[in-house]
Design a protein around this motif. Structure first.
Motif, PDB file in Angstrom:
ATOM      1  N   MET A  64      40.452  34.468  37.302  1.00 31.62           N
ATOM      2  CA  MET A  64      39.903  34.461  38.659  1.00 31.62           C
ATOM      3  C   MET A  64      40.004  35.879  39.200  1.00 31.62           C
ATOM      4  O   MET A  64      41.084  36.473  39.195  1.00 31.62           O
ATOM      5  N   GLY A  65      38.890  36.417  39.627  1.00 34.16           N
ATOM      6  CA  GLY A  65      38.893  37.752  40.198  1.00 34.16           C
ATOM      7  C   GLY A  65      39.643  37.778  41.518  1.00 34.16           C
ATOM      8  O   GLY A  65      39.702  36.770  42.230  1.00 34.16           O
ATOM      9  N   LYS A  66      40.201  38.944  41.830  1.00 34.26           N
ATOM     10  CA  LYS A  66      40.900  39.118  43.104  1.00 34.26           C
ATOM     11  C   LYS A  66      40.000  39.771  44.139  1.00 34.26           C
ATOM     12  O   LYS A  66      39.943  39.338  45.272  1.00 34.26           O
ATOM     13  N   VAL A  67      39.294  40.824  43.742  1.00 36.20           N
ATOM     14  CA  VAL A  67      38.389  41.504  44.671  1.00 36.20           C
ATOM     15  C   VAL A  67      37.135  40.659  44.876  1.00 36.20           C
ATOM     16  O   VAL A  67      36.671  40.466  45.995  1.00 36.20           O
ATOM     17  N   GLU A  85      44.243  48.129  38.867  1.00 30.26           N
ATOM     18  CA  GLU A  85      44.246  46.677  38.732  1.00 30.26           C
ATOM     19  C   GLU A  85      42.841  46.080  38.730  1.00 30.26           C
ATOM     20  O   GLU A  85      42.529  45.205  37.934  1.00 30.26           O
ATOM     21  N   PHE A  86      41.977  46.568  39.619  1.00 32.40           N
ATOM     22  CA  PHE A  86      40.615  46.029  39.690  1.00 32.40           C
ATOM     23  C   PHE A  86      39.871  46.232  38.375  1.00 32.40           C
ATOM     24  O   PHE A  86      39.273  45.304  37.834  1.00 32.40           O
ATOM     25  N   PRO A  90      36.314  36.989  44.202  1.00 31.96           N
ATOM     26  CA  PRO A  90      36.981  35.746  43.774  1.00 31.96           C
ATOM     27  C   PRO A  90      36.042  34.748  43.094  1.00 31.96           C
ATOM     28  O   PRO A  90      35.582  33.785  43.698  1.00 31.96           O
ATOM     29  N   LEU A 103      41.426  44.230  35.358  1.00 35.16           N
ATOM     30  CA  LEU A 103      41.288  42.773  35.438  1.00 35.16           C
ATOM     31  C   LEU A 103      39.824  42.356  35.528  1.00 35.16           C
ATOM     32  O   LEU A 103      39.378  41.475  34.798  1.00 35.16           O
ATOM     33  N   GLU A 104      39.066  42.995  36.428  1.00 39.50           N
ATOM     34  CA  GLU A 104      37.746  42.490  36.780  1.00 39.50           C
ATOM     35  C   GLU A 104      36.550  43.269  36.249  1.00 39.50           C
ATOM     36  O   GLU A 104      35.593  42.683  35.778  1.00 39.50           O
TER      37      GLU A 104
END
Length: 172
Positions: free
Chosen positions: A156-159, A87-88, A161, A91-92
């Motif tokens: 918007m990043g999760k790890v 996921e990281f 933000p 997404l990011e």
């Protein structure tokens, strides 16, 4: 200019690049700080990552390269992740992450290092690479766009933000 794999022979040049980061871009210097403790262990870890050996949790196989000029200076570092199957990364972080040493920024080296890394990505079987940049990092976004990056979206990043611009680039 050429991309080279990390090697012990480039220790003094890499440490000079690291000091440049430590002096002028402290946040990004953290990624390279391991080189100060044991350069040989650091280079071995990078080599292992390229082979998928001893990967840290959440890591995927990743080839590391340094952009070296004709004087032996390391201008920057780039990472080509062999896949983005978590996921990281999906997404990011994307397939490719790069840094140009602060003293060499604004001279077109970002465009060059990414162009060379896209060739390496293609050799790994990656046809389209995801490359991300902070939404407000216009210099990095210009580098990506100059290499054919097509903006997919801003997320918007999760790890980490913060807003991230996500681009796809064909590896040709």
């Amino acid at each position: 200019m050429e991309l080279v794999s990390p090697s012990l022979e480039l220790e003094s040049a890499f440490l000079a690049m690291y000091r440049d980061f430590a002096d002028k871009d402290v946040d990004n210097s953290e990624y390279y700080s391991e080189c100060e403790t044991s350069f040989s262990s650091y280079v071995q870890r990078l080599s292992d990552e390229s082979k998928g050996i001893n990967l840290r949790e959440g890591y995927v196989p990743c080839s590391h390269f340094w952009l070296v000029d004709s004087h032996g200076n390391i201008i920057g570092a780039i990472r080509v992740r062999h896949n983005i199957e978590n996921e990281f990364l999906s997404l990011e972080a994307g397939h490719i992450g790069y840094d140009i040493a602060p003293s060499f920024r604004g001279r077109g080296y970002g465009k060059q290092i990414l162009k060379l890394a896209l060739i390496e990505a293609k050799a790994l079987g990656i046809n389209r690479a995801l490359v991300t940049a902070d939404e407000d990092n216009y210099a990095s976004r210009k580098v990506i766009e100059a290499n054919g990056g097509e903006l997919e979206n801003i997320v918007m990043g999760k790890v980490f933000p913060n807003l991230l611009a996500r681009y796809w680039i064909r590896c040709e």
